[in-house]
Design an enzyme around this catalytic site. Sequence first.
Site, mmCIF file in Angstrom:
data_model
loop_
_atom_site.group_PDB
_atom_site.id
_atom_site.type_symbol
_atom_site.label_atom_id
_atom_site.label_comp_id
_atom_site.label_asym_id
_atom_site.label_seq_id
_atom_site.Cartn_x
_atom_site.Cartn_y
_atom_site.Cartn_z
ATOM 1 N N LYS A 181 0.867 -1.176 0.000
ATOM 2 C CA LYS A 181 0.000 0.000 0.000
ATOM 3 C C LYS A 181 0.905 1.228 0.000
ATOM 4 O O LYS A 181 1.468 1.603 1.023
ATOM 5 C CB LYS A 181 -0.902 0.002 1.242
ATOM 6 C CG LYS A 181 -1.578 1.340 1.559
ATOM 7 C CD LYS A 181 -2.492 1.820 0.429
ATOM 8 C CE LYS A 181 -3.158 3.154 0.804
ATOM 9 N NZ LYS A 181 -2.220 4.301 0.723
ATOM 10 N N GLU A 257 8.753 1.199 11.726
ATOM 11 C CA GLU A 257 9.709 2.318 11.720
ATOM 12 C C GLU A 257 8.869 3.576 11.803
ATOM 13 O O GLU A 257 8.227 3.982 10.839
ATOM 14 C CB GLU A 257 10.562 2.275 10.453
ATOM 15 C CG GLU A 257 11.811 3.133 10.550
ATOM 16 C CD GLU A 257 11.633 4.487 9.904
ATOM 17 O OE1 GLU A 257 11.463 5.464 10.655
ATOM 18 O OE2 GLU A 257 11.652 4.562 8.676
ATOM 19 N N CYS A 291 12.454 10.983 8.799
ATOM 20 C CA CYS A 291 12.350 10.545 10.192
ATOM 21 C C CYS A 291 13.682 10.624 10.914
ATOM 22 O O CYS A 291 13.726 10.699 12.145
ATOM 23 C CB CYS A 291 11.803 9.119 10.246
ATOM 24 S SG CYS A 291 12.767 7.949 9.274
ATOM 25 N N GLU A 388 7.812 16.363 15.993
ATOM 26 C CA GLU A 388 8.636 16.203 14.791
ATOM 27 C C GLU A 388 8.239 17.257 13.758
ATOM 28 O O GLU A 388 7.112 17.251 13.266
ATOM 29 C CB GLU A 388 8.435 14.794 14.235
ATOM 30 C CG GLU A 388 9.432 14.392 13.189
ATOM 31 C CD GLU A 388 9.296 12.918 12.806
ATOM 32 O OE1 GLU A 388 10.264 12.362 12.274
ATOM 33 O OE2 GLU A 388 8.216 12.331 13.033
#
Length: 486
Positions: A181, A257, A291, A388
């Site tokens: 996906k 992750e 990330c 973040e």
Amino acid sequence: MSERHIIERVPKQIFVDGAWRGSADGGVFEVADPANASTLCEVADGQADDAKAAVEAAVEAQEQWAATPPRQRGEILRRAWQLMTDRTDELATLMTLEMGKSLTESRAEVAYASDYFRWFSEEAVRIDGDYARTPDGKARMIVTRQPVGPCLLITPWNFPLAMGTRKIGPAVAAGCTMIVKPAQLTPLSMLTLADLLTEAGLPGGVLNVVPSTSASRIVNPVLADPRIRKLSFTGSTEVGRTLVRQCAPNLTRMSMELGGNAAFLVFDDADLDAAVEGAVTAKMRNNGESCVAANRFLVQSSIAEEFTVRLTERMAALRMGRGTEPDVVVGPLVNEGQRGTVSELVEDAIARGALATTGGEPGEGDGYFYRPTVLADVPDDARILREEVFGPVAPVTTFADEDEALAGANDTEYGLVGYVFTRDLDRAVRVGEGLATGMVGINTGLVSNTSAPFGGIKASGFGREGGHEGIAEYLDTKYLSLALRS
């Protein structure tokens, strides 16, 4: 090759059982160019029935694919690596068009992404086992490793090729079939990759790709099927927690992750030139939409002012524009929502007393640009130190000594990566071991490597991708006890 020709060459349907097909209801969705908000093309909008068809194809292909000799699986990956290498410019341009990063960044990603195929082509023939005598000598223990079975792979928008190959490579090498996906914002790279793997000889049903505007519409029926034995997800911690709950009923194996809040520590004995260059690398790779991007810059008080001045000069000099233009370093953010989040975090920090020494505002034009930004004197209560930012913003704070640096760096729920700049080897080891992260860069702003185990701890997830550890995530360990006649 022109941009239009590159877009026209991309398959825009769903890929199931080795064939391209429209979505179950015939629906499509638009893919946009973030540099100018124009529509690049339309892609089939996958439905639950498409997801179920992909599961059936993966399940049907699993037994034969698992029985395929490891060398044969590896050679397919090797051919795919060569095809990607040969088509670097085309793949890079496509990625820049749908995601926004500069062509330089995109070319680097193609090289990085393709190298996962090369690495795991070699790992396919190194799936080992064990043979030993039991302590009493009456039996022999045979340990083998077998593919876990059909997998669901969910990839993010920020590295649309590399996050795909980092999952597909070990799955193919281990003998697993899969449903992918891709992110709604950047499906074109993955659809092209499926076409390329078919050309490399991957049999039908091994890889199935279902793009969709609704992740839950695809993910829910797939994870509800007990024949799906593994999920690999790269994305936000919030979504990761939801997926963990969804995997619980069938005890589906997972690797996650997730988000990060990387601290970049600069001690007063560091090579300041190297630290500034490392800071730009760690912050600005992929426009800061990574990330592993440095999210907080913790600098020892005695050098903080000089470091901030130098970092400001470097960030202010970075050329911003459409990623396909010559010499552009900073492209647009992926969409208006992402730019709005960055703006909100910067405005919060400034309202609390931080100073923007450069940037601090959106860029001009129709695209989703945000100027490279350095924030000095960022207070401890600023949201940007806890959340973040995922954009080209470098908030700088200070520390007095090593203990304070470690305490500040570890004061977060995340634990993906940290960076340390120091000339003191003892300190590098102490701080590297003291950081509560899965990875540490010492005197470097770049930790990603196909031969290294990539992953985090705490709210940044679990499991590893890349390295020898990467293929183990797709293998089950089986023990056979062979009794001997007395």
